[in-house]
Write a protein that holds these residues in place. Structure first.
Motif, mmCIF file in Angstrom:
data_model
loop_
_atom_site.group_PDB
_atom_site.id
_atom_site.type_symbol
_atom_site.label_atom_id
_atom_site.label_comp_id
_atom_site.label_asym_id
_atom_site.label_seq_id
_atom_site.Cartn_x
_atom_site.Cartn_y
_atom_site.Cartn_z
ATOM 1 N N ASP A 89 0.828 -1.214 0.000
ATOM 2 C CA ASP A 89 0.000 0.000 0.000
ATOM 3 C C ASP A 89 0.860 1.262 0.000
ATOM 4 O O ASP A 89 0.546 2.239 -0.688
ATOM 5 N N LEU A 90 1.945 1.259 0.760
ATOM 6 C CA LEU A 90 2.857 2.404 0.751
ATOM 7 C C LEU A 90 3.446 2.591 -0.642
ATOM 8 O O LEU A 90 3.453 3.704 -1.187
ATOM 9 N N GLN A 91 3.945 1.511 -1.233
ATOM 10 C CA GLN A 91 4.541 1.586 -2.565
ATOM 11 C C GLN A 91 3.544 2.076 -3.606
ATOM 12 O O GLN A 91 3.902 2.867 -4.470
ATOM 13 N N ALA A 92 2.312 1.633 -3.495
ATOM 14 C CA ALA A 92 1.284 2.062 -4.447
ATOM 15 C C ALA A 92 0.993 3.557 -4.333
ATOM 16 O O ALA A 92 0.419 4.155 -5.244
ATOM 17 N N ASN A 93 1.410 4.154 -3.230
ATOM 18 C CA ASN A 93 1.213 5.578 -3.005
ATOM 19 C C ASN A 93 2.531 6.352 -3.033
ATOM 20 O O ASN A 93 2.652 7.423 -2.429
ATOM 21 N N SER A 94 3.507 5.796 -3.720
ATOM 22 C CA SER A 94 4.809 6.438 -3.946
ATOM 23 C C SER A 94 5.595 6.718 -2.665
ATOM 24 O O SER A 94 6.344 7.683 -2.580
ATOM 25 N N ILE A 95 5.407 5.851 -1.663
ATOM 26 C CA ILE A 95 6.196 5.926 -0.432
ATOM 27 C C ILE A 95 6.996 4.625 -0.364
ATOM 28 O O ILE A 95 6.415 3.542 -0.346
ATOM 29 N N ARG A 96 8.305 4.754 -0.325
ATOM 30 C CA ARG A 96 9.177 3.578 -0.349
ATOM 31 C C ARG A 96 9.399 3.025 1.059
ATOM 32 O O ARG A 96 9.974 3.709 1.906
ATOM 33 N N PRO A 97 8.953 1.797 1.334
ATOM 34 C CA PRO A 97 9.225 1.188 2.640
ATOM 35 C C PRO A 97 10.605 0.535 2.638
ATOM 36 O O PRO A 97 10.970 -0.151 1.687
ATOM 37 N N VAL A 98 11.371 0.782 3.688
ATOM 38 C CA VAL A 98 12.699 0.188 3.802
ATOM 39 C C VAL A 98 12.837 -0.398 5.202
ATOM 40 O O VAL A 98 12.671 0.313 6.188
ATOM 41 N N MET A 99 13.127 -1.693 5.285
ATOM 42 C CA MET A 99 13.348 -2.346 6.561
ATOM 43 C C MET A 99 14.814 -2.169 6.934
ATOM 44 O O MET A 99 15.701 -2.380 6.110
#
Length: 129
Positions: A89-99
């Motif tokens: 969902d984050l990626q679909a909204n142009s927010i890159r998740p990084v662990m």
């Protein structure tokens, strides 16, 4: 650019995106992390008390729209771990998740990300499968 770091207590990186108590949002200026703004997490199902510890809610779809709206001005979210649905969902909204390694301080993680020196963590949790 803004980088959000999921935090358990406003000082350390949260092991789980949805269970974080707040997000420290860093503004990037001239390639450096500036002072962070703390945003309380009143958005995720975990933070609202809708998910009980030890219970799985994978069969109960929930929306990430509120947290995405709260972080809409961020390009990256750093955290120790997160469920795959939240990541998608984050990626679909142009927010890159990084662990990331949650033993780093939020500031170290944000600057390490900017410098390209951050070692990615393996934090996709299995809590939402």
């Amino acid at each position: 650019m803004k980088i959000a770091v999921a935090s358990a207590d406003g000082v350390s990186i949260s092991q789980h995106f949805g269970r974080s108590q707040c997000f420290i949002v860093f503004e990037v200026t001239d390639g450096k992390v500036a002072a962070g703004e703390v945003r309380d997490n009143t958005y995720t199902a975990h933070a609202k008390g809708e998910c009980k510890e030890g219970e799985h809610h994978h069969d109960q779809p929930h929306s990430h729209a509120d947290i995405i709206a709260a972080l809409h001005d961020c390009q990256v979210v750093l955290c120790g771990g997160m469920g795959w649905r939240a990541a998608e969902d984050l990626q679909a909204n142009s927010i890159r998740p990084v662990m990331v390694d949650a033993s780093l301080s939020p500031n170290q993680a944000a600057q390490g990300f900017l410098d390209g020196k951050l070692k990615p963590g393996s934090g996709f949790c299995r809590c939402h499968e």
